[in-house]
Design an enzyme around this catalytic site. Structure first.
Site, PDB file in Angstrom:
ATOM      1  N   GLU A  20      38.442  31.462  27.828  1.00 17.52           N
ATOM      2  CA  GLU A  20      38.738  31.395  29.257  1.00 17.52           C
ATOM      3  C   GLU A  20      38.612  29.972  29.815  1.00 17.52           C
ATOM      4  O   GLU A  20      38.470  29.788  31.019  1.00 17.52           O
ATOM      5  CB  GLU A  20      37.807  32.329  30.018  1.00 17.52           C
ATOM      6  CG  GLU A  20      37.918  33.785  29.613  1.00 17.52           C
ATOM      7  CD  GLU A  20      36.950  34.671  30.365  1.00 17.52           C
ATOM      8  OE1 GLU A  20      37.207  34.971  31.543  1.00 17.52           O
ATOM      9  OE2 GLU A  20      35.925  35.046  29.781  1.00 17.52           O
ATOM     10  N   SER A 155      38.056  38.270  30.553  1.00 19.16           N
ATOM     11  CA  SER A 155      39.481  38.133  30.866  1.00 19.16           C
ATOM     12  C   SER A 155      40.364  39.029  30.008  1.00 19.16           C
ATOM     13  O   SER A 155      41.530  38.728  29.783  1.00 19.16           O
ATOM     14  CB  SER A 155      39.928  36.673  30.722  1.00 19.16           C
ATOM     15  OG  SER A 155      39.519  35.923  31.837  1.00 19.16           O
ATOM     16  N   TYR A 221      47.096  36.872  34.489  1.00 22.06           N
ATOM     17  CA  TYR A 221      47.387  35.464  34.738  1.00 22.06           C
ATOM     18  C   TYR A 221      48.870  35.102  34.728  1.00 22.06           C
ATOM     19  O   TYR A 221      49.210  33.928  34.809  1.00 22.06           O
ATOM     20  CB  TYR A 221      46.632  34.603  33.707  1.00 22.06           C
ATOM     21  CG  TYR A 221      45.143  34.807  33.787  1.00 22.06           C
ATOM     22  CD1 TYR A 221      44.431  34.430  34.925  1.00 22.06           C
ATOM     23  CD2 TYR A 221      44.434  35.417  32.755  1.00 22.06           C
ATOM     24  CE1 TYR A 221      43.075  34.639  35.024  1.00 22.06           C
ATOM     25  CE2 TYR A 221      43.068  35.628  32.846  1.00 22.06           C
ATOM     26  CZ  TYR A 221      42.391  35.230  33.981  1.00 22.06           C
ATOM     27  OH  TYR A 221      41.040  35.444  34.077  1.00 22.06           O
ATOM     28  N   ARG A 260      31.579  40.401  40.855  1.00 27.22           N
ATOM     29  CA  ARG A 260      32.749  41.277  40.933  1.00 27.22           C
ATOM     30  C   ARG A 260      32.552  42.434  39.966  1.00 27.22           C
ATOM     31  O   ARG A 260      32.265  42.222  38.788  1.00 27.22           O
ATOM     32  CB  ARG A 260      34.034  40.531  40.582  1.00 27.22           C
ATOM     33  CG  ARG A 260      35.303  41.268  41.037  1.00 27.22           C
ATOM     34  CD  ARG A 260      36.563  40.647  40.477  1.00 27.22           C
ATOM     35  NE  ARG A 260      36.734  40.990  39.066  1.00 27.22           N
ATOM     36  CZ  ARG A 260      36.899  40.094  38.087  1.00 27.22           C
ATOM     37  NH1 ARG A 260      36.906  38.806  38.356  1.00 27.22           N
ATOM     38  NH2 ARG A 260      37.049  40.496  36.837  1.00 27.22           N
ATOM     39  N   ASP A 262      34.229  45.760  38.166  1.00 27.89           N
ATOM     40  CA  ASP A 262      35.514  46.365  37.817  1.00 27.89           C
ATOM     41  C   ASP A 262      35.314  47.850  37.554  1.00 27.89           C
ATOM     42  O   ASP A 262      34.461  48.236  36.740  1.00 27.89           O
ATOM     43  CB  ASP A 262      36.098  45.698  36.577  1.00 27.89           C
ATOM     44  CG  ASP A 262      36.296  44.195  36.751  1.00 27.89           C
ATOM     45  OD1 ASP A 262      36.179  43.715  37.902  1.00 27.89           O
ATOM     46  OD2 ASP A 262      36.562  43.506  35.759  1.00 27.89           O
ATOM     47  N   GLU A 275      32.902  47.019  33.906  1.00 25.15           N
ATOM     48  CA  GLU A 275      32.045  45.866  33.648  1.00 25.15           C
ATOM     49  C   GLU A 275      31.676  45.176  34.952  1.00 25.15           C
ATOM     50  O   GLU A 275      32.273  45.442  36.012  1.00 25.15           O
ATOM     51  CB  GLU A 275      32.709  44.878  32.695  1.00 25.15           C
ATOM     52  CG  GLU A 275      34.010  44.285  33.192  1.00 25.15           C
ATOM     53  CD  GLU A 275      34.612  43.341  32.159  1.00 25.15           C
ATOM     54  OE1 GLU A 275      34.201  42.172  32.132  1.00 25.15           O
ATOM     55  OE2 GLU A 275      35.497  43.763  31.402  1.00 25.15           O
ATOM     56  N   ASN A 277      31.064  41.262  36.486  1.00 25.15           N
ATOM     57  CA  ASN A 277      31.294  39.832  36.261  1.00 25.15           C
ATOM     58  C   ASN A 277      30.323  39.024  37.109  1.00 25.15           C
ATOM     59  O   ASN A 277      30.369  39.081  38.341  1.00 25.15           O
ATOM     60  CB  ASN A 277      32.728  39.453  36.620  1.00 25.15           C
ATOM     61  CG  ASN A 277      33.745  40.176  35.759  1.00 25.15           C
ATOM     62  OD1 ASN A 277      34.122  39.708  34.699  1.00 25.15           O
ATOM     63  ND2 ASN A 277      34.183  41.348  36.207  1.00 25.15           N
ATOM     64  N   GLY A 281      36.221  34.744  38.719  1.00 30.68           N
ATOM     65  CA  GLY A 281      37.188  33.673  38.935  1.00 30.68           C
ATOM     66  C   GLY A 281      37.185  33.186  40.376  1.00 30.68           C
ATOM     67  O   GLY A 281      37.041  33.980  41.313  1.00 30.68           O
TER      68      GLY A 281
END
Length: 347
Positions: A20, A155, A221, A260, A262, A275, A277, A281
Site C-alpha cells: 500500500e 487494501s 483505486y 474506519r 468495514d 475489519e 482500520n 486512507g
C-alpha cells in the site's frame, strides 16, 4: 493562511515497504498540504524498505514534536513504527502498538470480535507450510463461495472470491504472495458499509457499491469502478444499529484517534464486521474524509483533529522507589521451605 492557536513541528510519516506504499504516499501528501495550510511546520518523512535503527535516528534528528502517521499496511499500520515512536518518546496519531497489531492481524481481530460478541463472518486459516495436497478434506463442509485473503495485509491485496475447490488452490497461492497465512472467510452477500469514528465519536456510515460486485484493490483505486452513497441507504433504525456495531468493534480492539470500520449489511437483517482500520486512507477522496465531510468536518479540520489526538500510549514511571521503600523490601525475611510447608498446611 489560517491562524491556528498552536503551531507545531509535525512529521508526516508516509511510504513504507508494504503493498500500500503508493496509497500511503498520496495520503501523506494530502495531510502535509492540509497541515501547512493551517500554519504548522511540516517535515515530510518518507520511509523506504529499511525500518531498522536508522529510522529511529531519523525520527530523533528531525526534531519533530509529533508524528502524523499516513502509513498503510505492514511495518507501518501494524504497530512496528508505533513501537519505535514510543521508544523515541514522540507522540503519534492513531492507536497503540497493541491495538495496531491486533487490528492488522485479521485472525486476532476476529478472535477479539468473537470474545466481545461482535458478529463477523465464519472463517478458518491455512498456513503456507500446511499440507495442502487434499484441500477438499481441509475445506470440508465449509461451503462456497468464500473469500480468500492474506492474514495481515490491507487494501484487499491478495483477495479472491472463490466458488469451487478448483479455484481454492490458486487463490491461496495468491494470498501467500503477501503473507505466510491466509484467511478463508465465508462469503456474505450484502451491502458494504464503512463507518467513520473520530476520537470515539461515530461520524456516520457510507455505502460502497462496486460495479464488479467485489470491493477489491481494483475497485477501491480505479476511478469509476465504485459508487458511493453517503449516508448509507438504510432505514433509520438499522442505520443506528450499524453505527453502534462499528463502535463496539472499535472498542473491542481498543482503538483511538481516527478509525474506519468495514461491515457487511445483509437483507436478512444481519450485520457483520469485516475489519477495523486504525490508519484509514486520508486522500481527499478517501472514505473517512467523505464521511467526515458529511458530518460537517472538512479535510483540513479532520487532519487538525487527528493531530490534536496524538499521544504516547505507554505509561512512564512517575517516580523512582524511595530509598525507604527499597530498604523495607530488602528487610523482608525469606521463608524457608519448612515455613512454606507450614503456611500451606495452615491454609
Amino acid at each position: 493562511m489560517i491562524k491556528h492557536q498552536i503551531r507545531r513541528r509535525v512529521g508526516v510519516v508516509m511510504g513504507g515497504s508494504s503493498g500500500e506504499r503508493e496509497v500511503s504516499l498520496r495520503s501523506g501528501a494530502a495531510i502535509a498540504e492540509a497541515l501547512e495550510a493551517r500554519g504548522h511546520e511540516v517535515v515530510r518523512i518518507t520511509l523506504g524498505d529499511d525500518l531498522g535503527p536508522e529510522l529511529l535516528t531519523t525520527l530523533r534528528r528531525s526534531r519533530i514534536e509529533v508524528a502524523f502517521l499516513a502509513l498503510h499496511g505492514r511495518l507501518g499500520e501494524d504497530g512496528c513504527v508505533q513501537g519505535l515512536l514510543e521508544l523515541a518518546r514522540i507522540p503519534y496519531t492513531g492507536s497503540s502498538v497493541l491495538t495496531s497489531a491486533l487490528a492488522m492481524d485479521k485472525l486476532k481481530a476476529k478472535e477479539m470480535f468473537r470474545l466481545h460478541n461482535v458478529p463477523t463472518p465464519p472463517y478458518y486459516t491455512v498456513h503456507a507450510s500446511d499440507d495442502r495436497t487434499d484441500l477438499e478434506s481441509l475445506h470440508g463442509s465449509f461451503g462456497f463461495p468464500v473469500i480468500v485473503k492474506p492474514r495481515g495485509e490491507g487494501s484487499s491485496l491478495g483477495l479472491t472470491k472463490v466458488t469451487s475447490f478448483e479455484e481454492l488452490a490458486p487463490a491461496l497461492e495468491k494470498a501467500f504472495e503477501f503473507d505466510d497465512a491466509a484467511i478463508i472467510e465465508r462469503f456474505v452477500s450484502g451491502m458494504e458499509v464503512n463507518v467513520g469514528i473520530l476520537d470515539g465519536k461515530v461520524l456516520g456510515a457510507i455505502e460502497i457499491a462496486p460495479k464488479n460486485g467485489l470491493y477489491d484493490y481494483e475497485a477501491k483505486y480505479t476511478p469509476g469502478m465504485t459508487e458511493y452513497f453517503m449516508p448509507a441507504r438504510l432505514p433509520q433504525a438499522r442505520y443506528r444499529g450499524v453505527l453502534n456495531l462499528a463502535e463496539r468493534a472499535a472498542r473491542a480492539l481498543g482503538c483511538s484517534g481516527a478509525v474506519r470500520v468495514d461491515l457487511l449489511v445483509t437483507s436478512g437483517e444481519n450485520e457483520y464486521v469485516l475489519e477495523v482500520n486504525t490508519l484509514p486512507g486520508m486522500t481527499q477522496t478517501s472514505l473517512l474524509p467523505k464521511i467526515a465531510a458529511s458530518a460537517g468536518i472538512d479535510f483540513g479540520a479532520l487532519c487538525e483533529t487527528i493531530l490534536e489526538s496524538a499521544r504516547l500510549h505507554q505509561p512512564t514511571r512517575r517516580r523512582a522507589p524511595a530509598a525507604s521503600e527499597v530498604r523495607l523490601h530488602e528487610r523482608v525475611p525469606q521463608r524457608s521451605k519448612k515455613d512454606l510447608r507450614l503456611v500451606k498446611t495452615a491454609g
